[in-house]
Design a protein around this motif. Structure first.
Motif, PDB file in Angstrom:
ATOM      1  N   TYR A  27       0.815  -1.209   0.000  1.00 26.13           N
ATOM      2  CA  TYR A  27       0.000   0.000   0.000  1.00 26.13           C
ATOM      3  C   TYR A  27       0.845   1.254   0.000  1.00 26.13           C
ATOM      4  N   ASP A  28       0.437   2.181  -0.862  1.00 22.45           N
ATOM      5  CA  ASP A  28       1.195   3.402  -1.068  1.00 22.45           C
ATOM      6  C   ASP A  28       0.802   4.520  -0.120  1.00 22.45           C
ATOM      7  N   TYR A  29      -0.455   4.527   0.282  1.00 21.22           N
ATOM      8  CA  TYR A  29      -0.990   5.659   1.032  1.00 21.22           C
ATOM      9  C   TYR A  29      -1.663   5.175   2.310  1.00 21.22           C
ATOM     10  N   TRP A  30      -1.438   5.944   3.387  1.00 19.35           N
ATOM     11  CA  TRP A  30      -1.934   5.575   4.709  1.00 19.35           C
ATOM     12  C   TRP A  30      -2.550   6.766   5.421  1.00 19.35           C
ATOM     13  N   GLY A  31      -3.569   6.496   6.225  1.00 15.72           N
ATOM     14  CA  GLY A  31      -4.083   7.504   7.121  1.00 15.72           C
ATOM     15  C   GLY A  31      -3.244   7.568   8.388  1.00 15.72           C
ATOM     16  N   GLN A  32      -3.648   8.451   9.277  1.00 12.37           N
ATOM     17  CA  GLN A  32      -2.884   8.669  10.505  1.00 12.37           C
ATOM     18  C   GLN A  32      -3.240   7.672  11.597  1.00 12.37           C
ATOM     19  N   GLY A  33      -4.353   6.957  11.431  1.00 14.19           N
ATOM     20  CA  GLY A  33      -4.770   5.956  12.398  1.00 14.19           C
ATOM     21  C   GLY A  33      -5.781   6.489  13.390  1.00 14.19           C
ATOM     22  N   THR A  34      -6.615   5.590  13.890  1.00 13.35           N
ATOM     23  CA  THR A  34      -7.577   5.934  14.933  1.00 13.35           C
ATOM     24  C   THR A  34      -7.577   4.814  15.972  1.00 13.35           C
ATOM     25  N   GLN A  35      -7.589   5.194  17.227  1.00 10.27           N
ATOM     26  CA  GLN A  35      -7.481   4.217  18.313  1.00 10.27           C
ATOM     27  C   GLN A  35      -8.832   3.567  18.590  1.00 10.27           C
ATOM     28  N   VAL A  36      -8.810   2.249  18.682  1.00 11.53           N
ATOM     29  CA  VAL A  36      -9.978   1.482  19.119  1.00 11.53           C
ATOM     30  C   VAL A  36      -9.568   0.706  20.365  1.00 11.53           C
ATOM     31  N   THR A  37     -10.306   0.900  21.441  1.00 13.02           N
ATOM     32  CA  THR A  37     -10.029   0.209  22.694  1.00 13.02           C
ATOM     33  C   THR A  37     -11.281  -0.547  23.127  1.00 13.02           C
ATOM     34  N   VAL A  38     -11.125  -1.840  23.344  1.00 15.05           N
ATOM     35  CA  VAL A  38     -12.245  -2.694  23.738  1.00 15.05           C
ATOM     36  C   VAL A  38     -11.992  -3.168  25.163  1.00 15.05           C
ATOM     37  N   SER A  39     -12.878  -2.797  26.052  1.00 13.83           N
ATOM     38  CA  SER A  39     -12.723  -3.179  27.461  1.00 13.83           C
ATOM     39  C   SER A  39     -13.463  -4.479  27.738  1.00 13.83           C
ATOM     40  N   SER A  40     -12.912  -5.240  28.672  1.00 17.26           N
ATOM     41  CA  SER A  40     -13.521  -6.541  28.995  1.00 17.26           C
ATOM     42  C   SER A  40     -14.567  -6.421  30.093  1.00 17.26           C
TER      43      SER A  40
END
Length: 124
Positions: A111-124
């Motif tokens: 992949y040539d192009y990427w976003g900056q990312g977004t955090q996903v947190t799943v609590s138990s």
């Protein structure tokens, strides 16, 4: 150039759902790019999640998310989506969208192009 911006991450309890969005901007048409999602947990390598073809809606998923996550796109809105259901604590990661022209692939170096990312947190 291509710019990708993710949104929709956050904190959710196990069993819950989130939908991530990836907005595409470029001088080129969105429907000439394959769109994929990857994720990276702390201390781990970036992992393929799913990918969607340019216009016929074909998708491919990793075994760890198959049946729970759905990749889609709206070419009229220049946006790709990742619907995540039945979330588990092990889904906690930074999620990235990525783009490449023409054909799809399930490894990050394609992949040539990427976003900056977004955090996903799943609590138990």
């Amino acid at each position: 150039q291509v710019q990708l911006v993710e949104s929709g991450g956050g904190l959710v309890q196990a069993g819950g759902s989130l939908r991530l969005s990836c907005t595409f901007s470029s001088g080129r048409s969105f429907d000439t790019y394959v769109m994929a999602w990857f994720r990276q947990a702390p201390g781990k390598e970036r992992e393929f999640v799913g990918v969607i073809s340019r216009s016929d809606g074909r998708t491919l998923y990793s075994e760890s998310v198959k049946g729970r996550f759905t990749v889609s796109r709206d070419n009229g809105k220049n946006t790709a989506y990742l619907q995540m259901n039945s979330l588990k604590p092990e889904d906690t990661a930074v999620y990235y969208c990525a783009a490449r022209p023409l054909t799809y692939a399930d490894y990050a170096s394609a992949y040539d192009y990427w976003g900056q990312g977004t955090q996903v947190t799943v609590s138990s």
